[in-house]
Design a protein around this motif. Structure first.
Motif, PDB file in Angstrom:
ATOM      1  N   ASN A 191       0.821  -1.213   0.000  1.00 46.17           N
ATOM      2  CA  ASN A 191       0.000   0.000   0.000  1.00 46.17           C
ATOM      3  C   ASN A 191       0.852   1.259   0.000  1.00 46.17           C
ATOM      4  N   ALA A 210      -2.708   3.496   3.927  1.00 46.34           N
ATOM      5  CA  ALA A 210      -4.113   3.066   4.010  1.00 46.34           C
ATOM      6  C   ALA A 210      -4.958   3.929   4.934  1.00 46.34           C
ATOM      7  N   GLY A 211      -4.363   4.931   5.580  1.00 53.02           N
ATOM      8  CA  GLY A 211      -5.161   5.829   6.421  1.00 53.02           C
ATOM      9  C   GLY A 211      -4.549   6.014   7.799  1.00 53.02           C
ATOM     10  N   ALA A 255      -3.600   0.894  -1.421  1.00 52.58           N
ATOM     11  CA  ALA A 255      -4.560   1.822  -0.831  1.00 52.58           C
ATOM     12  C   ALA A 255      -3.942   3.185  -0.555  1.00 52.58           C
ATOM     13  N   LEU A 298      -5.953   5.872   1.174  1.00 49.47           N
ATOM     14  CA  LEU A 298      -7.277   6.130   1.733  1.00 49.47           C
ATOM     15  C   LEU A 298      -7.200   7.111   2.892  1.00 49.47           C
ATOM     16  N   LEU A 318      -4.700   9.553   1.212  1.00 50.83           N
ATOM     17  CA  LEU A 318      -5.013  10.351   0.027  1.00 50.83           C
ATOM     18  C   LEU A 318      -4.773  11.835   0.307  1.00 50.83           C
ATOM     19  N   LYS A 378      -6.224   1.972  -5.119  1.00 44.22           N
ATOM     20  CA  LYS A 378      -7.576   2.409  -4.766  1.00 44.22           C
ATOM     21  C   LYS A 378      -7.450   3.656  -3.900  1.00 44.22           C
ATOM     22  N   LEU A 379      -8.173   4.690  -4.314  1.00 47.01           N
ATOM     23  CA  LEU A 379      -8.091   5.995  -3.675  1.00 47.01           C
ATOM     24  C   LEU A 379      -9.451   6.349  -3.105  1.00 47.01           C
ATOM     25  N   GLY A 380      -9.484   6.956  -1.932  1.00 47.82           N
ATOM     26  CA  GLY A 380     -10.765   7.333  -1.347  1.00 47.82           C
ATOM     27  C   GLY A 380     -10.607   8.157  -0.096  1.00 47.82           C
ATOM     28  N   PRO A 432     -12.793   7.888   2.964  1.00 42.21           N
ATOM     29  CA  PRO A 432     -13.927   7.197   3.583  1.00 42.21           C
ATOM     30  C   PRO A 432     -14.232   7.614   5.018  1.00 42.21           C
ATOM     31  N   HIS A 451     -14.265   3.947  -2.846  1.00 40.72           N
ATOM     32  CA  HIS A 451     -12.905   3.908  -3.371  1.00 40.72           C
ATOM     33  C   HIS A 451     -12.973   3.990  -4.895  1.00 40.72           C
TER      34      HIS A 451
END
Length: 707
Positions: free
Chosen positions: A66, A69-70, A106, A108, A112, A128-130, A132, A166
């Protein structure tokens, strides 16, 4: 000068010079979460780059699978440690040298936001971008609400932040979230090549804060107005705060927008909704851990049989097919088998009609569906799920056949909603292989799967059930054997509380409205009409012989069923559904039947406020939840919470009934129950567990680590 620019190897963020590019690598397993050491390392890397003349650009990559991931969930609920992520993002954006984020896996939430603070972004396939944060009752709090709309426009940014979804690399490119998609999946090689290309082109520092995504004021205002008017949030706090922040991005200078965002982020952080959503987040992960799965390996799962092709059987078959496994469906005759296959095809045809599936993909999936009218076709499957009529002798007959034909070691599962699985297992010579897999309808959509553990089942069979849930992307909850297990046992009790309210003076329409306003997607009488009133009627008739003659029994639903008013499928139930309408309207005839039933029962109707309705409805739910935990049917209170959230529409932002009871105060819930018991001491018997916890000043949460 590489020595001066290198970082200590013990840090989760290392940096080293690659030509003119300072390569900054985040290596914080398992997902490169933004813990305090990562934040410090990123800030230090930018400082190192700015202070070293040999560095002309900075490339940020993630090690492992990744980018970032956040947030680090281990920091949830703890005092914040500097530097705060907004400060790190601002430091990245302020760099005097171009900063490039190379994204794989990720990116995320805060991940991001770090990428948005960079000056250029490249993603590779599989990224995968988001943003959330909304799913945890929060909003992007490190500049995401200010940078995303400036970069991609208000409409796209709001869609991303309000849904929490995502997006893949190609969609991110189309939106403008990234500048390029790499030709290979080698993120380091792609990132270095892109950085060198930017240097060769003398690409300038390009700060997202200065991007022009909000230049079309009219379009931005329209997107904000549309988001504010949308009713998808069901009373949620953070979605409206996100809209407020995007409006601030449109109307305020960047730095003021950041300050506004921070204020709204703190407000979300302090919200009970955030606490409820975070509890649900952790509870969903905790339920995956059952005692039987700790030391037992799941059995191999390559092929699955499904007995029954009705609505439930077909839904289960679709769920298994979607997981990539072959399915053999068994029905009693050729006509029933054809209907079963048609039920499966109908699901895929619906997806094709919505543009979510191609005809070729449907054909490839259905190539894995086989069917037979002979149980012998199940001779070699690894697991069979029985989904026939909810009748004990019928199910016992099916299991006798499965016992005859299935290979040794095959897992034999029943999808019963209520029945005694020990009694079903007893009809076989291999009770150790029999387990309950209670799917929720529609089985291909609903995420909850109750794994019901009978007395003689082997631990590896339970482990296999949990493994299947993972393959099907379901949320498994372990339940013990009793009438209704966890979910339907609670349902019977809180629906009875609603029936008492209805007979005592509240209309079904007021009850449904109060329950919806609390946050459920539907009220209890809407749910009955949707599922079919005849289902509950059959259960009530089955239980009639064992019902306590002293218990209050409301007959209103029986009167409707006796008239053939089963809900949507018959055009009327508690509501009227003219011309096949999906949304019902109140029925004066139903209200007349209710009035007649009150008179027959000798009840003088009284008025209830919506608050009184909710207090009774939830007190019944919580009390039975406490009984289920007390008896060991549920391992912990959080298992009850997850069951009600994923199977029965309990509002996620309230954390489930047991978490909600903790927020209200167990002493207050118990006081309500004791007050209600003055009218009906048999129904309102306080759970021994609730009494014990309330009198000790303890909470349900205190029991969540005890399984």
């Amino acid at each position: 000068m590489e020595f001066d620019t290198a970082s200590p190897p013990s840090s989760p963020v290392t940096h080293a010079l690659r030509g003119k590019v300072l390569l900054v690598t985040i290596d914080n397993p398992p997902v490169n979460a933004l813990g305090v050491d990562v934040r410090r390392g990123l800030a230090a890397a930018i400082d190192a780059a700015d202070s070293n003349d040999a560095v002309e650009a900075v490339l940020i990559v993630g090690a492992g699978r990744n980018f970032i991931a956040g947030a680090d969930i281990r920091e949830f609920g703890k005092p914040p440690q500097p530097p705060a992520l907004p400060d790190v993002c601002n430091r990245i954006e302020a760099s005097a040298k171009p900063v490039i984020a190379a994204i794989h896996g990720a990116a995320l939430g805060g991940g991001l936001e770090v990428a948005l603070a960079a000056h250029y972004r490249i993603a590779v396939a599989g990224a995968k971008l988001g943003l959330p944060e909304v799913t945890l009752g929060l909003l992007p709090g490190a500049g995401g609400t200010q940078r995303a709309p400036r970069l991609i426009g208000a409409e796209a940014a709001l869609s991303l932040m309000l849904s929490g979804r995502h997006v893949g690399a190609q969609e991110a490119l189309k939106l403008g979230l990234v500048d390029r998609v790499g030709h290979s999946d080698d993120v380091l090689a792609e990132g270095i090549a892109y950085a060198q290309e930017l240097l060769a082109a003398r690409a300038p520092v390009r700060r997202t804060r200065d991007a022009h995504g909000l230049a079309d004021r009219a379009a931005s205002e329209a997107a904000i107005a549309a988001a504010r008017a949308a009713k998808k949030s069901h009373g949620l706090f953070s979605p409206q705060k996100i809209v407020d922040c995007v409006e601030a991005a449109l109307n305020q200078p960047f730095d003021e927008g950041l300050r506004f965002e921070r204020k709204q982020f703190v407000a979300c952080l302090d919200s009970p909704q955030r606490a409820g959503l975070v509890h649900a987040f952790f509870a969903e992960r905790e339920v995956q851990k059952a005692p039987e799965t700790r030391n037992a390996e799941p059995r191999p799962l390559r092929t699955v049989g499904v007995v029954g092709g009705g609505t439930m059987g077909a839904g289960i078959a679709v769920a298994v097919l979607d997981a990539g496994l072959p399915v053999t469906m068994i029905e009693r005759d050729d006509d029933a088998l054809a209907r079963g296959r048609a039920n499966v095809e109908k699901v895929y045809d619906g997806l094709i009609a919505k543009g979510r599936l191609s005809a070729d993909a449907k054909a490839q999936t259905l190539a894995r569906l086989d069917g037979s009218t002979s149980y012998d076709a199940l001779a070699n499957v690894d697991l069979v799920i029985e989904a026939v009529f909810e009748d004990l002798p019928v199910k016992q007959a099916v299991f006798a056949e499965l016992d005859r034909v299935c290979k040794p070691g095959a897992v034999l599962a029943t999808n019963t909603s209520y029945l005694d699985i020990d009694a079903i297992a007893a009809t076989t010579s291999r009770p150790q292989d029999v387990v309950g897999l209670h799917f929720f309808s529609p089985a291909n959509i609903m995420k909850l799967l109750e794994v019901v553990v009978p007395a003689r089942v082997s631990a590896d069979v339970v482990a296999t059930a949990f493994d299947l849930a993972k393959k099907l992307r379901k949320v498994p909850v372990r339940a013990g054997v009793c009438d209704g297990f966890i979910g339907n046992r609670l349902l019977a009790v809180y629906r009875t509380a609603a029936d008492h309210l209805m007979e005592d003076g509240a209309s079904p329409y007021q009850i449904d409205k109060a329950v919806r306003e609390f946050g459920f997607p539907m009220g209890p009488y809407q749910v009955i009409d949707l599922a079919g009133g005849d289902i509950g009627w059959a259960t009530r008739k089955r239980r009639a012989a064992t019902r306590d003659p002293n218990a209050r029994y409301v007959q209103i639903a029986d009167r409707l069923c006796e008239r053939g008013w089963f809900g949507q499928k018959t055009g009327r139930g508690f509501y009227l559904y003219p011309q096949g309408a999906r949304t019902g309207s109140p029925d004066p005839e139903v209200e007349a039947i209710i009035a007649a039933e009150r008179e027959r029962a000798g009840i003088a109707p009284r008025a209830f406020s919506d608050d009184e309705i909710i207090r009774r409805y939830l007190a019944a739910m919580v009390n039975e939840g406490a009984n289920v935990v007390h008896e060991g049917i549920a391992l912990r209170p959080l298992d009850v919470d997850v069951t009600l959230i994923y199977g029965y529409g309990f509002p996620r932002h309230r954390g489930g009934p047991m978490h909600y009871a903790d927020t209200v105060g167990l002493a207050n819930v118990l006081a309500d129950i004791r007050e209600f018991a003055k009218e009906d001491p048999l129904f309102w018997r306080p759970s021994p567990l609730l009494v014990d916890l309330a009198e000790r000043g303890a909470t349900f949460a205190s029991l969540n680590q005890s399984a």
